[in-house]
Design a protein around this motif. Structure first.
Motif, PDB file in Angstrom:
ATOM      1  N   VAL A  79       0.857  -1.180   0.000  1.00 34.97           N
ATOM      2  CA  VAL A  79       0.000   0.000   0.000  1.00 34.97           C
ATOM      3  C   VAL A  79       0.897   1.235   0.000  1.00 34.97           C
ATOM      4  O   VAL A  79       1.864   1.309   0.765  1.00 34.97           O
ATOM      5  N   ARG A  80       0.605   2.196  -0.872  1.00 37.51           N
ATOM      6  CA  ARG A  80       1.358   3.440  -0.903  1.00 37.51           C
ATOM      7  C   ARG A  80       0.579   4.500  -0.140  1.00 37.51           C
ATOM      8  O   ARG A  80      -0.582   4.765  -0.454  1.00 37.51           O
ATOM      9  N   LEU A  81       1.214   5.084   0.854  1.00 39.83           N
ATOM     10  CA  LEU A  81       0.583   6.131   1.649  1.00 39.83           C
ATOM     11  C   LEU A  81       0.656   7.439   0.876  1.00 39.83           C
ATOM     12  O   LEU A  81       1.734   7.914   0.525  1.00 39.83           O
ATOM     13  N   GLY A 115      -1.286  11.623  13.867  1.00 38.47           N
ATOM     14  CA  GLY A 115      -0.786  10.671  14.843  1.00 38.47           C
ATOM     15  C   GLY A 115       0.530  10.036  14.433  1.00 38.47           C
ATOM     16  O   GLY A 115       1.239   9.503  15.262  1.00 38.47           O
ATOM     17  N   LEU A 116       0.871  10.067  13.135  1.00 36.54           N
ATOM     18  CA  LEU A 116       2.159   9.540  12.712  1.00 36.54           C
ATOM     19  C   LEU A 116       3.240  10.581  12.981  1.00 36.54           C
ATOM     20  O   LEU A 116       2.967  11.777  13.010  1.00 36.54           O
ATOM     21  N   ASP A 117       4.476  10.126  13.149  1.00 37.85           N
ATOM     22  CA  ASP A 117       5.574  11.049  13.434  1.00 37.85           C
ATOM     23  C   ASP A 117       5.724  12.119  12.365  1.00 37.85           C
ATOM     24  O   ASP A 117       6.009  13.264  12.656  1.00 37.85           O
ATOM     25  N   ILE A 118       5.519  11.760  11.108  1.00 39.71           N
ATOM     26  CA  ILE A 118       5.727  12.689  10.003  1.00 39.71           C
ATOM     27  C   ILE A 118       4.544  13.649   9.816  1.00 39.71           C
ATOM     28  O   ILE A 118       4.663  14.668   9.138  1.00 39.71           O
ATOM     29  N   LEU A 130       4.499  17.338   7.908  1.00 38.20           N
ATOM     30  CA  LEU A 130       3.747  17.550   6.668  1.00 38.20           C
ATOM     31  C   LEU A 130       2.730  18.670   6.824  1.00 38.20           C
ATOM     32  O   LEU A 130       2.572  19.502   5.930  1.00 38.20           O
ATOM     33  N   PHE A 131       2.058  18.705   7.979  1.00 36.62           N
ATOM     34  CA  PHE A 131       1.083  19.777   8.199  1.00 36.62           C
ATOM     35  C   PHE A 131       1.783  21.129   8.271  1.00 36.62           C
ATOM     36  O   PHE A 131       1.321  22.109   7.696  1.00 36.62           O
ATOM     37  N   GLU A 132       2.916  21.185   8.977  1.00 39.16           N
ATOM     38  CA  GLU A 132       3.653  22.445   9.105  1.00 39.16           C
ATOM     39  C   GLU A 132       4.071  22.957   7.727  1.00 39.16           C
ATOM     40  O   GLU A 132       3.959  24.149   7.440  1.00 39.16           O
ATOM     41  N   GLU A 133       4.535  22.057   6.848  1.00 40.13           N
ATOM     42  CA  GLU A 133       4.917  22.466   5.492  1.00 40.13           C
ATOM     43  C   GLU A 133       3.710  22.999   4.727  1.00 40.13           C
ATOM     44  O   GLU A 133       3.794  24.033   4.061  1.00 40.13           O
ATOM     45  N   HIS A 134       2.589  22.305   4.839  1.00 40.76           N
ATOM     46  CA  HIS A 134       1.374  22.724   4.136  1.00 40.76           C
ATOM     47  C   HIS A 134       0.891  24.071   4.668  1.00 40.76           C
ATOM     48  O   HIS A 134       0.533  24.972   3.900  1.00 40.76           O
TER      49      HIS A 134
END
Length: 165
Positions: free
Chosen positions: A13-15, A21-24, A28-32
């Motif tokens: 499965v490709r995320l 809740g995931l470490d990343i 990712l949210f901060e970048e967005h």
């Protein structure tokens, strides 16, 4: 995930995006969020990459971010807070607190009559006092600001400036 059986999902499965809740996820949210603010016209401060400044029509707005929490302040009489709120609502589901009394453990006290704003961390002080077994009732040690720091303050004033484009 709970509720899915092996035959419902392919072996690999490709995320496509970070999940809460995931470490990343926070990165990712901060970048967005940073990209959204930049698109709105905000610029990062050199001295703190989590603080953004927007200058528009003779007014300014400062916005401090921490993952998915933000605190904004604008110059008196500025329409920028409403502009920022409406622009962010186009992309995110947000909750607005017009006159916050706390933010990320910071206690905010505003005295409009005296035109003052005070920030403190009473819970943090209590927690650290307990952790290190220090009395909060006094007597307190003298902790003056370093002479070296005061002397060198003008040298670092440029860090509060916006980057040149």
């Amino acid at each position: 995930p709970k509720g899915f059986s092996d035959d419902e999902m392919p072996a690999i499965v490709r995320l496509l995006g970070g999940l809460y809740g995931l470490d990343i996820a926070s990165k990712l949210f901060e970048e967005h969020f940073s990209n959204t603010l930049t698109t709105m016209g905000f610029k990062r401060l050199i001295s703190d990459p989590q603080v953004f400044r927007l200058d528009k029509d003779g007014h300014f707005c400062l916005l401090s971010t921490f993952v998915d929490d933000a605190l904004a302040a604008a110059s008196p009489g500025s329409p920028l807070l409403d502009f920022v709120e409406k622009a962010l609502e186009l992309t995110y589901k947000i909750t607005v607190q017009k006159d916050p009394h706390t933010h990320l453990g910071l206690k905010i006290t505003r005295d409009r009559e005296r035109k003052s704003l005070t920030a403190s961390q009473p819970q943090y002080i209590t927690d650290m006092s307990t952790r290190f077994q220090v009395s909060t009732t006094g007597p307190f040690p003298s902790t003056p600001m370093s002479e070296t720091y005061v002397t060198n303050m003008p040298k670092y004033a440029h860090l509060a400036q916006l980057p040149d484009d």
